[in-house]
Design a protein around this motif. Structure first.
Motif, PDB file in Angstrom:
ATOM      1  N   THR A 154       0.829  -1.211   0.000  1.00 57.92           N
ATOM      2  CA  THR A 154       0.000   0.000   0.000  1.00 57.92           C
ATOM      3  C   THR A 154       0.859   1.254   0.000  1.00 57.92           C
ATOM      4  O   THR A 154       0.575   2.220  -0.723  1.00 57.92           O
ATOM      5  CB  THR A 154      -0.923  -0.002   1.224  1.00 57.92           C
ATOM      6  N   ARG A 155       1.925   1.261   0.811  1.00 63.04           N
ATOM      7  CA  ARG A 155       2.781   2.444   0.914  1.00 63.04           C
ATOM      8  C   ARG A 155       3.661   2.644  -0.315  1.00 63.04           C
ATOM      9  O   ARG A 155       3.913   3.781  -0.722  1.00 63.04           O
ATOM     10  CB  ARG A 155       3.675   2.342   2.157  1.00 63.04           C
ATOM     11  N   SER A 156       4.144   1.546  -0.902  1.00 64.18           N
ATOM     12  CA  SER A 156       5.136   1.655  -1.975  1.00 64.18           C
ATOM     13  C   SER A 156       4.546   1.591  -3.376  1.00 64.18           C
ATOM     14  O   SER A 156       5.164   2.053  -4.336  1.00 64.18           O
ATOM     15  CB  SER A 156       6.163   0.527  -1.826  1.00 64.18           C
ATOM     16  N   GLY A 157       3.363   0.993  -3.518  1.00 68.58           N
ATOM     17  CA  GLY A 157       2.792   0.780  -4.833  1.00 68.58           C
ATOM     18  C   GLY A 157       3.294  -0.478  -5.511  1.00 68.58           C
ATOM     19  O   GLY A 157       2.871  -0.796  -6.627  1.00 68.58           O
ATOM     20  N   LEU A 158       4.175  -1.222  -4.849  1.00 71.59           N
ATOM     21  CA  LEU A 158       4.668  -2.486  -5.388  1.00 71.59           C
ATOM     22  C   LEU A 158       3.689  -3.610  -5.079  1.00 71.59           C
ATOM     23  O   LEU A 158       2.964  -3.559  -4.089  1.00 71.59           O
ATOM     24  CB  LEU A 158       6.035  -2.820  -4.795  1.00 71.59           C
ATOM     25  N   ALA A 159       3.687  -4.618  -5.903  1.00 68.80           N
ATOM     26  CA  ALA A 159       2.805  -5.761  -5.676  1.00 68.80           C
ATOM     27  C   ALA A 159       3.263  -6.542  -4.449  1.00 68.80           C
ATOM     28  O   ALA A 159       4.462  -6.679  -4.186  1.00 68.80           O
ATOM     29  CB  ALA A 159       2.802  -6.674  -6.895  1.00 68.80           C
ATOM     30  N   ALA A 160       2.302  -7.044  -3.663  1.00 72.34           N
ATOM     31  CA  ALA A 160       2.636  -7.887  -2.510  1.00 72.34           C
ATOM     32  C   ALA A 160       3.363  -9.139  -2.995  1.00 72.34           C
ATOM     33  O   ALA A 160       3.043  -9.690  -4.058  1.00 72.34           O
ATOM     34  CB  ALA A 160       1.382  -8.260  -1.744  1.00 72.34           C
ATOM     35  N   TYR A 161       4.324  -9.589  -2.176  1.00 71.82           N
ATOM     36  CA  TYR A 161       5.142 -10.740  -2.580  1.00 71.82           C
ATOM     37  C   TYR A 161       5.619 -11.473  -1.336  1.00 71.82           C
ATOM     38  O   TYR A 161       6.140 -10.852  -0.400  1.00 71.82           O
ATOM     39  CB  TYR A 161       6.338 -10.264  -3.402  1.00 71.82           C
ATOM     40  N   SER A 162       5.426 -12.787  -1.310  1.00 67.11           N
ATOM     41  CA  SER A 162       5.796 -13.608  -0.147  1.00 67.11           C
ATOM     42  C   SER A 162       6.699 -14.750  -0.597  1.00 67.11           C
ATOM     43  O   SER A 162       6.210 -15.819  -0.985  1.00 67.11           O
ATOM     44  CB  SER A 162       4.548 -14.156   0.550  1.00 67.11           C
ATOM     45  N   PRO A 163       8.006 -14.560  -0.564  1.00 62.61           N
ATOM     46  CA  PRO A 163       8.926 -15.619  -0.990  1.00 62.61           C
ATOM     47  C   PRO A 163       9.015 -16.738   0.038  1.00 62.61           C
ATOM     48  O   PRO A 163       8.820 -16.527   1.237  1.00 62.61           O
ATOM     49  CB  PRO A 163      10.267 -14.889  -1.117  1.00 62.61           C
ATOM     50  N   SER A 164       9.328 -17.917  -0.427  1.00 66.90           N
ATOM     51  CA  SER A 164       9.560 -19.071   0.438  1.00 66.90           C
ATOM     52  C   SER A 164      11.052 -19.319   0.578  1.00 66.90           C
ATOM     53  O   SER A 164      11.861 -18.865  -0.242  1.00 66.90           O
ATOM     54  CB  SER A 164       8.889 -20.324  -0.142  1.00 66.90           C
ATOM     55  N   GLY A 165      11.434 -20.058   1.617  1.00 65.52           N
ATOM     56  CA  GLY A 165      12.833 -20.365   1.832  1.00 65.52           C
ATOM     57  C   GLY A 165      13.410 -21.201   0.699  1.00 65.52           C
ATOM     58  O   GLY A 165      12.706 -21.987   0.063  1.00 65.52           O
ATOM     59  N   GLY A 166      14.701 -21.013   0.436  1.00 62.61           N
ATOM     60  CA  GLY A 166      15.374 -21.765  -0.621  1.00 62.61           C
ATOM     61  C   GLY A 166      16.696 -21.121  -0.957  1.00 62.61           C
ATOM     62  O   GLY A 166      17.150 -20.195  -0.282  1.00 62.61           O
ATOM     63  N   LEU A 167      17.342 -21.584  -2.016  1.00 63.54           N
ATOM     64  CA  LEU A 167      18.582 -20.966  -2.454  1.00 63.54           C
ATOM     65  C   LEU A 167      18.335 -19.508  -2.813  1.00 63.54           C
ATOM     66  O   LEU A 167      17.357 -19.179  -3.492  1.00 63.54           O
ATOM     67  CB  LEU A 167      19.164 -21.714  -3.657  1.00 63.54           C
ATOM     68  N   LYS A 168      19.253 -18.646  -2.350  1.00 67.66           N
ATOM     69  CA  LYS A 168      19.100 -17.206  -2.575  1.00 67.66           C
ATOM     70  C   LYS A 168      19.966 -16.706  -3.724  1.00 67.66           C
ATOM     71  O   LYS A 168      19.530 -15.891  -4.536  1.00 67.66           O
ATOM     72  CB  LYS A 168      19.453 -16.443  -1.297  1.00 67.66           C
ATOM     73  N   ASP A 169      21.209 -17.161  -3.794  1.00 74.94           N
ATOM     74  CA  ASP A 169      22.102 -16.698  -4.843  1.00 74.94           C
ATOM     75  C   ASP A 169      23.245 -17.679  -5.058  1.00 74.94           C
ATOM     76  O   ASP A 169      23.497 -18.564  -4.236  1.00 74.94           O
ATOM     77  CB  ASP A 169      22.656 -15.293  -4.544  1.00 74.94           C
TER      78      ASP A 169
END
Length: 263
Positions: free
Chosen positions: A196-211
């Motif tokens: 709501t504050r940023s205008g970005l879409a809500a997103y809920s990542p799950s645990g896993g390899l990051k990089d």
């Protein structure tokens, strides 16, 4: 005891290079096992990103000092504060506390509305093993990052180095990091309120390899005390972190030019 070229090169490549996203993944000895205490002081110019996944360039001048006592205790900006319980030259294992430096909202316009991630101490452990003089396998566990203090990171990697001339060494490192859902939510997720504050879409990542990260460094000893290191590393976001709305550049290159003094 003066720091060996291989150790300093690995320290700068893995430690300073990893400051591109403000954390030190692996513990590195600054003196050989059982040697009199000693350390490294230096500074580096780092060309990286505003945050991991950003497409905005950030240039920083970073001072660094590392010190290790003969009894195994160590302290510094890259290794953190901890204890290496191994007296073997081919192994290192122990516990430590490292900093998670967090992230400021003002760092980028992309982060506006997401709020700050406060700095936190991470408690952890490490285990490194060298089956041959030129090869090292490294691992670490870090817990406590993020505002929730529940972020968990597991790092594994391998490095290889070789002597080109008595004064010049080349090192390469391949590493990856697994992160739990709490860490990824803090750094790559968007809650409903943040959306709501940023205008970005809500997103809920799950645990896993990051990089996954690949680095190459050149180490040149100017004198018995002074040395120069140049390093280039590529970091590629993977898994749910890669698809976050705040990610503008999924793969980024970081460059480091460092000078060090061993004492």
């Amino acid at each position: 005891m003066k720091v060996t070229g291989h150790l300093l090169s690995a320290l700068l490549l893995v430690g300073l290079g990893n400051l591109a996203h403000a954390q030190s993944e692996f513990y590195r000895r600054v003196t050989p096992p059982g040697a009199p205490e000693g350390g490294i002081a230096g500074a580096a110019v780092l060309v990286g990103r505003e945050y991991q996944g950003s497409d905005e360039v950030r240039v920083r001048l970073l001072p660094s000092i590392e010190y290790q006592w003969a009894n195994g205790f160590f302290a510094g900006g890259l290794n953190g504060v901890g204890y290496n319980a191994s007296s073997s030259p081919d192994k290192a294992y122990g516990v430590r506390i490292t900093p998670d430096f967090g992230r400021k909202e003002r760092r980028s316009a992309v982060l506006e509305g997401l709020g700050d991630i406060d700095p936190r101490p991470e408690i952890g452990a490490f285990y490194n093993f060298s089956p041959a003089r030129q090869v090292t396998f490294s691992s670490s566990l870090r817990y406590g990052s993020g505002n929730s203090r529940k972020g968990l990171l597991v790092d594994v990697g391998a490095s290889w180095s070789t002597t080109v001339t008595p004064a010049l060494r080349v090192a390469t490192t391949l590493a990856t990091t697994w992160a739990n859902g709490e860490h990824l939510q803090e750094y790559f997720g968007i809650t409903a309120a943040q959306s709501t504050r940023s205008g970005l879409a809500a997103y809920s990542p799950s645990g896993g390899l990051k990089d996954v990260r690949l680095g190459v460094s050149l180490f040149y000893r100017l004198t018995p005390e002074w040395s120069l290191t140049g390093a280039v590393s590529h970091s590629e976001l993977v898994g749910d972190a890669r698809h976050s709305p705040i990610v503008g550049e999924k793969g980024t290159v970081t460059g480091v030019l460092a000078v060090g003094y061993s004492f």
